[in-house]
Scaffold this motif. Structure first.
Motif, PDB file in Angstrom:
ATOM      1  N   LEU A  74       0.856  -1.180   0.000  1.00 42.83           N
ATOM      2  CA  LEU A  74       0.000   0.000   0.000  1.00 42.83           C
ATOM      3  C   LEU A  74       0.895   1.234   0.000  1.00 42.83           C
ATOM      4  O   LEU A  74       2.010   1.202   0.534  1.00 42.83           O
ATOM      5  CB  LEU A  74      -0.897   0.027   1.235  1.00 42.83           C
ATOM      6  N   ALA A  75       0.401   2.323  -0.570  1.00 43.56           N
ATOM      7  CA  ALA A  75       1.168   3.571  -0.560  1.00 43.56           C
ATOM      8  C   ALA A  75       0.228   4.756  -0.483  1.00 43.56           C
ATOM      9  O   ALA A  75      -0.914   4.704  -0.959  1.00 43.56           O
ATOM     10  CB  ALA A  75       2.051   3.675  -1.804  1.00 43.56           C
ATOM     11  N   PHE A  76       0.741   5.824   0.124  1.00 41.05           N
ATOM     12  CA  PHE A  76       0.011   7.087   0.182  1.00 41.05           C
ATOM     13  C   PHE A  76       0.979   8.218  -0.113  1.00 41.05           C
ATOM     14  O   PHE A  76       2.099   8.257   0.419  1.00 41.05           O
ATOM     15  CB  PHE A  76      -0.602   7.313   1.565  1.00 41.05           C
ATOM     16  N   THR A  77       0.589   9.132  -0.986  1.00 39.99           N
ATOM     17  CA  THR A  77       1.380  10.327  -1.264  1.00 39.99           C
ATOM     18  C   THR A  77       0.474  11.544  -1.219  1.00 39.99           C
ATOM     19  O   THR A  77      -0.694  11.483  -1.618  1.00 39.99           O
ATOM     20  CB  THR A  77       2.071  10.260  -2.652  1.00 39.99           C
ATOM     21  N   GLY A  78       1.020  12.636  -0.728  1.00 38.38           N
ATOM     22  CA  GLY A  78       0.232  13.859  -0.637  1.00 38.38           C
ATOM     23  C   GLY A  78       1.123  15.078  -0.688  1.00 38.38           C
ATOM     24  O   GLY A  78       2.348  14.984  -0.711  1.00 38.38           O
ATOM     25  N   GLN A  79       0.487  16.259  -0.709  1.00 36.83           N
ATOM     26  CA  GLN A  79       1.231  17.505  -0.773  1.00 36.83           C
ATOM     27  C   GLN A  79       0.469  18.587  -0.032  1.00 36.83           C
ATOM     28  O   GLN A  79      -0.760  18.675  -0.104  1.00 36.83           O
ATOM     29  CB  GLN A  79       1.462  17.937  -2.225  1.00 36.83           C
ATOM     30  N   SER A  80       1.242  19.402   0.703  1.00 37.24           N
ATOM     31  CA  SER A  80       0.673  20.544   1.405  1.00 37.24           C
ATOM     32  C   SER A  80       1.617  21.722   1.201  1.00 37.24           C
ATOM     33  O   SER A  80       2.702  21.772   1.786  1.00 37.24           O
ATOM     34  CB  SER A  80       0.515  20.246   2.897  1.00 37.24           C
ATOM     35  N   GLY A  81       1.229  22.639   0.319  1.00 39.23           N
ATOM     36  CA  GLY A  81       2.097  23.755   0.009  1.00 39.23           C
ATOM     37  C   GLY A  81       3.390  23.294  -0.641  1.00 39.23           C
ATOM     38  O   GLY A  81       3.388  22.581  -1.637  1.00 39.23           O
ATOM     39  N   SER A  82       4.517  23.640  -0.042  1.00 40.08           N
ATOM     40  CA  SER A  82       5.833  23.286  -0.573  1.00 40.08           C
ATOM     41  C   SER A  82       6.323  21.924  -0.101  1.00 40.08           C
ATOM     42  O   SER A  82       7.410  21.495  -0.481  1.00 40.08           O
ATOM     43  CB  SER A  82       6.866  24.345  -0.160  1.00 40.08           C
ATOM     44  N   VAL A  83       5.538  21.254   0.706  1.00 41.58           N
ATOM     45  CA  VAL A  83       5.939  19.974   1.286  1.00 41.58           C
ATOM     46  C   VAL A  83       5.172  18.832   0.624  1.00 41.58           C
ATOM     47  O   VAL A  83       3.939  18.850   0.562  1.00 41.58           O
ATOM     48  CB  VAL A  83       5.693  19.950   2.813  1.00 41.58           C
ATOM     49  N   SER A  84       5.901  17.847   0.116  1.00 37.17           N
ATOM     50  CA  SER A  84       5.292  16.615  -0.378  1.00 37.17           C
ATOM     51  C   SER A  84       5.749  15.471   0.514  1.00 37.17           C
ATOM     52  O   SER A  84       6.861  15.495   1.052  1.00 37.17           O
ATOM     53  CB  SER A  84       5.687  16.346  -1.839  1.00 37.17           C
ATOM     54  N   TYR A  85       4.903  14.471   0.673  1.00 40.05           N
ATOM     55  CA  TYR A  85       5.213  13.397   1.618  1.00 40.05           C
ATOM     56  C   TYR A  85       4.620  12.092   1.110  1.00 40.05           C
ATOM     57  O   TYR A  85       3.673  12.070   0.294  1.00 40.05           O
ATOM     58  CB  TYR A  85       4.671  13.728   3.010  1.00 40.05           C
ATOM     59  N   GLY A  86       5.196  11.000   1.581  1.00 42.11           N
ATOM     60  CA  GLY A  86       4.724   9.687   1.167  1.00 42.11           C
ATOM     61  C   GLY A  86       5.016   8.641   2.223  1.00 42.11           C
ATOM     62  O   GLY A  86       5.965   8.753   3.004  1.00 42.11           O
ATOM     63  N   LEU A  87       4.185   7.611   2.237  1.00 42.15           N
ATOM     64  CA  LEU A  87       4.322   6.498   3.167  1.00 42.15           C
ATOM     65  C   LEU A  87       3.898   5.232   2.434  1.00 42.15           C
ATOM     66  O   LEU A  87       2.874   5.228   1.736  1.00 42.15           O
ATOM     67  CB  LEU A  87       3.445   6.716   4.406  1.00 42.15           C
ATOM     68  N   SER A  88       4.698   4.164   2.550  1.00 41.03           N
ATOM     69  CA  SER A  88       4.335   2.920   1.859  1.00 41.03           C
ATOM     70  C   SER A  88       4.746   1.701   2.677  1.00 41.03           C
ATOM     71  O   SER A  88       5.679   1.755   3.489  1.00 41.03           O
ATOM     72  CB  SER A  88       4.963   2.858   0.463  1.00 41.03           C
ATOM     73  N   TYR A  89       4.030   0.611   2.430  1.00 40.40           N
ATOM     74  CA  TYR A  89       4.310  -0.691   3.060  1.00 40.40           C
ATOM     75  C   TYR A  89       4.412  -1.739   1.958  1.00 40.40           C
ATOM     76  O   TYR A  89       3.609  -1.729   1.000  1.00 40.40           O
ATOM     77  CB  TYR A  89       3.207  -1.081   4.049  1.00 40.40           C
ATOM     78  N   HIS A  90       5.389  -2.655   2.091  1.00 40.38           N
ATOM     79  CA  HIS A  90       5.602  -3.683   1.078  1.00 40.38           C
ATOM     80  C   HIS A  90       6.000  -4.992   1.754  1.00 40.38           C
ATOM     81  O   HIS A  90       6.670  -4.990   2.795  1.00 40.38           O
ATOM     82  CB  HIS A  90       6.709  -3.261   0.104  1.00 40.38           C
ATOM     83  N   ARG A  91       5.621  -6.117   1.126  1.00 40.47           N
ATOM     84  CA  ARG A  91       6.044  -7.437   1.611  1.00 40.47           C
ATOM     85  C   ARG A  91       6.766  -8.156   0.484  1.00 40.47           C
ATOM     86  O   ARG A  91       6.192  -8.426  -0.577  1.00 40.47           O
ATOM     87  CB  ARG A  91       4.855  -8.261   2.103  1.00 40.47           C
TER      88      ARG A  91
END
Length: 299
Positions: free
Chosen positions: A148-165
Motif C-alpha cells: 500500500l502507498a500514500f502520497t500527498g502535498q501541502s504547500g511546498s511539502v510533499s510526503y509519502g508512506l508505503s508498506y511492502h512485503r
C-alpha cells in the motif's frame, strides 16, 4: 561485477566498518524514465548491461487511476536479469493519492537525487551503503510485492508512506518507508527512512539531504545511516553537474564510506534529438578504475 543478494548485502553491511520530463501519451496517460545499453570495463572484465527504468501512469481526472513501473537490469556476462515490477490502482482524493496492489516504494518514486555516477553496475554495487532496501529486495523477490502507498502535498511539502512485503529466500521481508520533501524555488530538501523486518536482522536506512538546481549547474548531497541488526555504516555523498552547452553536461560524484575506500566518479552526458542521449565516465575506488559508456533514450 556480479549480482549481490539482499542477504549478502546484509552480511556485507554488518562487517563493512536525472530528472526526465513525462512523455505525454494523451488521455491522461504518460511515460517517464529511461532505457540504456551500457558497456563497463573493470580491470580485465568487460560487461554489457541493458538497463530500463520506466514508469507508466494514467489519471482519469476522477477517483480512479493506475501506476505501473519496470526497473530491470540485465547483466550480460552473468546472464542475470534483475527485475522489479510494480503495478497498482490509484485512488485520488482531497487528502492525496492512495495506491493499492504492488505500488512502487515511495523512497524510489519520490527520490530527489539521481543514481550514483554514470555506471548502473557501480550504482548497484554501492547500494548496500546507500539504499534503498526496496531495490535489492525487489530483485530477490523477482515478482509483484504486495503493498500500500500514500502520497500527498501541502504547500511546498510533499510526503509519502508505503508498506511492502517481499519474499526473500523463503522468508518474508516487511518493509515500511517514509519520505518528506520540501521544495522552494531551485532548492529541494528531503528526509527519508526505511525499516524492515527479516529473520533476526532488522535493516533500516535513514537519509537526509538536499539538491540545488540552477539554469546551468546543480549540486547536492546526502548523509545516510544504514543499519543491519547490531551493525551499521554511515555514508556521505556529494555530487554536481554543469551544462557546458545545452546538449552537454559534465558530472561529478563522490561517495564517502565509513571505514572503507571512498569512491569518486567523473562523467558526461550528451543529448541528441528529442529523447536520445550518450553518457560515460570513469570511477575510482582506491587504486582501481571502472570505465563505462552507454547510449539510450530518456523520457
Amino acid at each position: 561485477m556480479m549480482r549481490v543478494s539482499l542477504l549478502a548485502l546484509l552480511a556485507v553491511g554488518a562487517i563493512a566498518p536525472s530528472a526526465a520530463s513525462a512523455f505525454d501519451l494523451g488521455n491522461g496517460m504518460a511515460v517517464t524514465g529511461s532505457v540504456k545499453l551500457e558497456y563497463d570495463k573493470y580491470e580485465s572484465d568487460d560487461t554489457a548491461v541493458l538497463d530500463a527504468d520506466l514508469g507508466l501512469s494514467w489519471r482519469s481526472g476522477g477517483l480512479i487511476g493506475f501506476d505501473a513501473a519496470l526497473d530491470s537490469t540485465y547483466i550480460g556476462d552473468s546472464d542475470e536479469d534483475l527485475t522489479n515490477i510494480w503495478a497498482a490502482l490509484v485512488f485520488s482524493t482531497d487528502m492525496g493519492e492512495f495506491s493499492v496492489g504492488a505500488p512502487r516504494p515511495v523512497v524510489e518514486s519520490m527520490a530527489v537525487l539521481p543514481r550514483f555516477g554514470t555506471s548502473r553496475l557501480l550504482d548497484l554495487e554501492t547500494s548496500f551503503a546507500r539504499g534503498p532496501l526496496s531495490t535489492a529486495a525487489g530483485f530477490e523477490d523477482n515478482g509483484f510485492a504486495p503493498g500500500l502507498a500514500f502520497t500527498g502535498q501541502s504547500g511546498s511539502v510533499s510526503y509519502g508512506l508505503s508498506y511492502h512485503r517481499f519474499e526473500i529466500g523463503g522468508s518474508d521481508l516487511d518493509l515500511i518507508q517514509g519520505v518528506m520533501n520540501y521544495s522552494n524555488g531551485a532548492t529541494t530538501l528531503f528526509i527519508s527512512g526505511e525499516l524492515g523486518d527479516l529473520l533476526s536482522v532488522d535493516p533500516s536506512v535513514v537519509k537526509i539531504g538536499g539538491l540545488y538546481s540552477a539554469d546551468v549547474y546543480s549540486f547536492g548531497g546526502e548523509l545516510a545511516r544504514v543499519d543491519y541488526g547490531s551493525e551499521g555504516i554511515t555514508t556521505g555523498r556529494l555530487f554536481g553537474t554543469y551544462d557546458v552547452m545545452p546538449e552537454l553536461t559534465v558530472k561529478g560524484d563522490m561517495l564517502l564510506i565509513e571505514s572503507s575506500e571512498n569512491i569518486y566518479s567523473l562523467g558526461a552526458e550528451y543529448r541528441f534529438g528529442q529523447i536520445g542521449f550518450v553518457e560515460g565516465g570513469a570511477s575510482f575506488v582506491d587504486n582501481d578504475q571502472i570505465y563505462d559508456i552507454g547510449v539510450g533514450l530518456k523520457f
